[in-house]
Design a protein around this motif. Structure first.
Motif, PDB file in Angstrom:
ATOM      1  N   THR A 130      -2.322   3.348 -11.822  1.00  0.00           N
ATOM      2  CA  THR A 130      -1.706   2.024 -11.889  1.00  0.00           C
ATOM      3  C   THR A 130      -1.611   1.404 -10.505  1.00  0.00           C
ATOM      4  OG1 THR A 130      -0.440   2.595 -13.868  1.00  0.00           O
ATOM      5  CG2 THR A 130       0.395   0.768 -12.539  1.00  0.00           C
ATOM      6  N   VAL A 131      -1.147   2.168  -9.534  1.00  0.00           N
ATOM      7  CA  VAL A 131      -1.009   1.654  -8.169  1.00  0.00           C
ATOM      8  C   VAL A 131      -2.383   1.285  -7.602  1.00  0.00           C
ATOM      9  CG1 VAL A 131      -0.312   2.234  -5.809  1.00  0.00           C
ATOM     10  CG2 VAL A 131       1.181   2.814  -7.719  1.00  0.00           C
ATOM     11  N   ILE A 132      -3.390   2.141  -7.801  1.00  0.00           N
ATOM     12  CA  ILE A 132      -4.748   1.856  -7.306  1.00  0.00           C
ATOM     13  C   ILE A 132      -5.300   0.594  -7.960  1.00  0.00           C
ATOM     14  CG2 ILE A 132      -7.153   2.682  -7.318  1.00  0.00           C
ATOM     15  CD1 ILE A 132      -5.520   4.119  -5.208  1.00  0.00           C
ATOM     16  N   ILE A 133      -5.153   0.476  -9.268  1.00  0.00           N
ATOM     17  CA  ILE A 133      -5.676  -0.696  -9.990  1.00  0.00           C
ATOM     18  C   ILE A 133      -4.999  -1.976  -9.499  1.00  0.00           C
ATOM     19  CG2 ILE A 133      -5.711  -1.859 -12.246  1.00  0.00           C
ATOM     20  CD1 ILE A 133      -6.175   1.007 -13.449  1.00  0.00           C
ATOM     21  N   LEU A 134      -3.672  -1.947  -9.415  1.00  0.00           N
ATOM     22  CA  LEU A 134      -2.950  -3.152  -9.002  1.00  0.00           C
ATOM     23  C   LEU A 134      -3.237  -3.498  -7.545  1.00  0.00           C
ATOM     24  CD1 LEU A 134       0.486  -2.656 -10.776  1.00  0.00           C
ATOM     25  CD2 LEU A 134      -1.431  -4.089 -11.500  1.00  0.00           C
ATOM     26  N   ARG A 135      -3.336  -2.494  -6.704  1.00  0.00           N
ATOM     27  CA  ARG A 135      -3.538  -2.749  -5.266  1.00  0.00           C
ATOM     28  C   ARG A 135      -4.949  -3.224  -4.964  1.00  0.00           C
ATOM     29  NH1 ARG A 135      -3.713  -4.944  -1.421  1.00  0.00           N
ATOM     30  NH2 ARG A 135      -3.728  -4.156   0.690  1.00  0.00           N
ATOM     31  N   PHE A 136      -5.946  -2.516  -5.449  1.00  0.00           N
ATOM     32  CA  PHE A 136      -7.320  -2.809  -5.050  1.00  0.00           C
ATOM     33  C   PHE A 136      -8.078  -3.708  -6.012  1.00  0.00           C
ATOM     34  CE2 PHE A 136      -6.296   1.139  -2.789  1.00  0.00           C
ATOM     35  CZ  PHE A 136      -6.492   0.678  -1.506  1.00  0.00           C
ATOM     36  N   TYR A 137      -7.793  -3.622  -7.301  1.00  0.00           N
ATOM     37  CA  TYR A 137      -8.538  -4.442  -8.255  1.00  0.00           C
ATOM     38  C   TYR A 137      -7.840  -5.761  -8.551  1.00  0.00           C
ATOM     39  CZ  TYR A 137     -11.031  -0.098  -8.797  1.00  0.00           C
ATOM     40  OH  TYR A 137     -11.746   1.040  -8.541  1.00  0.00           O
ATOM     41  N   GLU A 138      -6.522  -5.763  -8.501  1.00  0.00           N
ATOM     42  CA  GLU A 138      -5.767  -7.002  -8.721  1.00  0.00           C
ATOM     43  C   GLU A 138      -5.272  -7.595  -7.410  1.00  0.00           C
ATOM     44  OE1 GLU A 138      -5.631  -8.699 -11.548  1.00  0.00           O
ATOM     45  OE2 GLU A 138      -6.933  -7.138 -12.331  1.00  0.00           O
ATOM     46  N   ASP A 139      -5.530  -6.922  -6.314  1.00  0.00           N
ATOM     47  CA  ASP A 139      -5.214  -7.399  -4.967  1.00  0.00           C
ATOM     48  C   ASP A 139      -3.729  -7.736  -4.788  1.00  0.00           C
ATOM     49  OD1 ASP A 139      -6.641  -7.429  -2.673  1.00  0.00           O
ATOM     50  OD2 ASP A 139      -7.098  -9.564  -2.729  1.00  0.00           O
ATOM     51  N   MET A 140      -2.865  -6.932  -5.395  1.00  0.00           N
ATOM     52  CA  MET A 140      -1.423  -7.168  -5.280  1.00  0.00           C
ATOM     53  C   MET A 140      -0.881  -6.502  -4.022  1.00  0.00           C
ATOM     54  SD  MET A 140       0.169  -6.697  -9.052  1.00  0.00           S
ATOM     55  CE  MET A 140      -0.271  -7.756 -10.396  1.00  0.00           C
ATOM     56  N   LYS A 141       0.147  -7.099  -3.489  1.00  0.00           N
ATOM     57  CA  LYS A 141       0.844  -6.529  -2.339  1.00  0.00           C
ATOM     58  C   LYS A 141       1.717  -5.373  -2.820  1.00  0.00           C
ATOM     59  CE  LYS A 141       1.253 -10.678   0.520  1.00  0.00           C
ATOM     60  NZ  LYS A 141       0.180 -11.457   0.059  1.00  0.00           N
ATOM     61  N   LEU A 142       2.028  -4.464  -1.898  1.00  0.00           N
ATOM     62  CA  LEU A 142       2.854  -3.309  -2.246  1.00  0.00           C
ATOM     63  C   LEU A 142       4.217  -3.735  -2.793  1.00  0.00           C
ATOM     64  CD1 LEU A 142       1.993  -0.893   0.697  1.00  0.00           C
ATOM     65  CD2 LEU A 142       1.105  -0.857  -1.640  1.00  0.00           C
ATOM     66  N   GLU A 143       4.752  -4.818  -2.255  1.00  0.00           N
ATOM     67  CA  GLU A 143       6.050  -5.309  -2.715  1.00  0.00           C
ATOM     68  C   GLU A 143       5.988  -5.745  -4.180  1.00  0.00           C
ATOM     69  OE1 GLU A 143       4.516  -6.375   0.130  1.00  0.00           O
ATOM     70  OE2 GLU A 143       5.784  -5.324   1.571  1.00  0.00           O
ATOM     71  N   SER A 154       8.599   2.128  -0.395  1.00  0.00           N
ATOM     72  CA  SER A 154       8.243   3.406   0.235  1.00  0.00           C
ATOM     73  C   SER A 154       7.665   4.387  -0.794  1.00  0.00           C
ATOM     74  CB  SER A 154       9.451   4.018   0.936  1.00  0.00           C
ATOM     75  OG  SER A 154      10.502   4.230   0.017  1.00  0.00           O
ATOM     76  N   THR A 155       8.179   4.366  -2.006  1.00  0.00           N
ATOM     77  CA  THR A 155       7.650   5.224  -3.070  1.00  0.00           C
ATOM     78  C   THR A 155       6.239   4.798  -3.450  1.00  0.00           C
ATOM     79  OG1 THR A 155       9.876   5.608  -3.916  1.00  0.00           O
ATOM     80  CG2 THR A 155       8.054   6.056  -5.424  1.00  0.00           C
ATOM     81  N   ILE A 156       6.027   3.493  -3.551  1.00  0.00           N
ATOM     82  CA  ILE A 156       4.695   2.976  -3.883  1.00  0.00           C
ATOM     83  C   ILE A 156       3.705   3.356  -2.790  1.00  0.00           C
ATOM     84  CG2 ILE A 156       3.334   0.890  -4.326  1.00  0.00           C
ATOM     85  CD1 ILE A 156       5.368   1.746  -6.578  1.00  0.00           C
ATOM     86  N   LYS A 157       4.126   3.248  -1.532  1.00  0.00           N
ATOM     87  CA  LYS A 157       3.261   3.665  -0.421  1.00  0.00           C
ATOM     88  C   LYS A 157       2.901   5.134  -0.549  1.00  0.00           C
ATOM     89  CE  LYS A 157       4.820   0.439   3.153  1.00  0.00           C
ATOM     90  NZ  LYS A 157       5.542   0.318   4.431  1.00  0.00           N
ATOM     91  N   SER A 158       3.881   5.960  -0.852  1.00  0.00           N
ATOM     92  CA  SER A 158       3.635   7.397  -1.006  1.00  0.00           C
ATOM     93  C   SER A 158       2.648   7.668  -2.140  1.00  0.00           C
ATOM     94  CB  SER A 158       4.934   8.148  -1.294  1.00  0.00           C
ATOM     95  OG  SER A 158       5.798   8.064  -0.212  1.00  0.00           O
ATOM     96  N   ILE A 159       2.860   6.994  -3.265  1.00  0.00           N
ATOM     97  CA  ILE A 159       1.952   7.165  -4.409  1.00  0.00           C
ATOM     98  C   ILE A 159       0.545   6.723  -4.031  1.00  0.00           C
ATOM     99  CG2 ILE A 159       1.413   6.337  -6.745  1.00  0.00           C
ATOM    100  CD1 ILE A 159       4.489   6.137  -7.182  1.00  0.00           C
ATOM    101  N   LEU A 160       0.446   5.578  -3.354  1.00  0.00           N
ATOM    102  CA  LEU A 160      -0.854   5.054  -2.943  1.00  0.00           C
ATOM    103  C   LEU A 160      -1.561   6.020  -1.998  1.00  0.00           C
ATOM    104  CD1 LEU A 160      -2.973   2.780  -2.826  1.00  0.00           C
ATOM    105  CD2 LEU A 160      -1.626   1.767  -0.980  1.00  0.00           C
ATOM    106  N   TYR A 161      -0.867   6.473  -0.965  1.00  0.00           N
ATOM    107  CA  TYR A 161      -1.497   7.366   0.007  1.00  0.00           C
ATOM    108  C   TYR A 161      -1.842   8.715  -0.609  1.00  0.00           C
ATOM    109  CZ  TYR A 161      -0.267   3.769   3.343  1.00  0.00           C
ATOM    110  OH  TYR A 161      -0.156   2.568   3.997  1.00  0.00           O
ATOM    111  N   ARG A 162      -0.979   9.197  -1.505  1.00  0.00           N
ATOM    112  CA  ARG A 162      -1.272  10.449  -2.199  1.00  0.00           C
ATOM    113  C   ARG A 162      -2.516  10.284  -3.078  1.00  0.00           C
ATOM    114  NH1 ARG A 162       3.265  11.204  -5.140  1.00  0.00           N
ATOM    115  NH2 ARG A 162       4.430  11.284  -3.217  1.00  0.00           N
ATOM    116  N   ALA A 163      -2.593   9.152  -3.779  1.00  0.00           N
ATOM    117  CA  ALA A 163      -3.747   8.878  -4.644  1.00  0.00           C
ATOM    118  C   ALA A 163      -5.023   8.762  -3.820  1.00  0.00           C
ATOM    119  CB  ALA A 163      -3.515   7.594  -5.446  1.00  0.00           C
ATOM    120  N   LEU A 164      -4.947   8.027  -2.713  1.00  0.00           N
ATOM    121  CA  LEU A 164      -6.129   7.890  -1.859  1.00  0.00           C
ATOM    122  C   LEU A 164      -6.536   9.234  -1.273  1.00  0.00           C
ATOM    123  CD1 LEU A 164      -5.274   4.538  -0.039  1.00  0.00           C
ATOM    124  CD2 LEU A 164      -7.027   4.910  -1.803  1.00  0.00           C
TER     125      LEU A 164
END
Length: 173
Positions: A130-143, A154-164
């Motif tokens: 979900t975080v990858i799709i929203l961040r990179f495919y929907e171009d949404m900001k972390l906020e 901070s949790t979203i950042k952690s999820i994103l970095y863990r996923a990457l």
């Protein structure tokens, strides 16, 4: 006469709410479909999810207090509906290569790289996907993602970095 005036003003308010809701749906219909499709990879299922989302949103539209949160609220309903659909139908969902091709974040010249990215995304858990799709495919900001998922940035950042990081490990394999 006073009762008639009150009834008229209630009807006017209802029409305004319905028009506002219809505008929200019309403005977001393509985004809703794209996100739903990114979850289920099937046109008909994605359309069903969008339809279910619109129905759920219509039933609870009166609960939205501030107009600036409508998009976040609607996206959250869509994501939850998509995840519920997948769980209910116990489908194994793979990322569509067209989704990867349509994003500018990846090199479109290398088909093998696209396939590897698709496979790496498929190995992620639902929240990471979900975080990858929203961040990179929907171009949404972390906020924005944090609001949708009701988590701290901070949790979203952690999820994103863990996923990457997981995707990087998978891509190296």
């Amino acid at each position: 006469m006073e009762t008639l005036a009150i009834g008229f003003s209630k009807n006017k308010l209802l029409r305004e709410r319905e028009n506002s809701f219809l505008s929200l749906i019309n403005e977001n219909q393509e985004k809703l479909y794209r996100i739903a499709y990114s979850y289920v990879k099937n046109k008909d299922d994605a359309l069903d999810i969008v339809q279910e989302t619109v129905y759920k949103a219509y039933l609870s539209y009166h609960k939205v207090k501030k107009i600036q949160y409508e998009n976040t609220w609607l996206t959250k309903i869509l994501i939850n509906t998509s995840i519920d659909f997948i769980k209910k139908n116990k489908k194994v969902v793979t990322t569509d290569i067209k989704l990867i091709e349509n994003t500018s974040h990846f090199n479109n010249d290398n088909l093998q790289q696209k396939v590897e990215i698709k496979e790496a995304i498929d190995k992620l858990n639902e929240k990471q996907k979900t975080v990858i799709i929203l961040r990179f495919y929907e171009d949404m900001k972390l906020e924005e993602i944090a609001k949708i998922l009701e988590s701290p940035v901070s949790t979203i950042k952690s999820i994103l970095y863990r996923a990457l990081n997981e995707m990087n490990i998978n891509l190296k394999e």
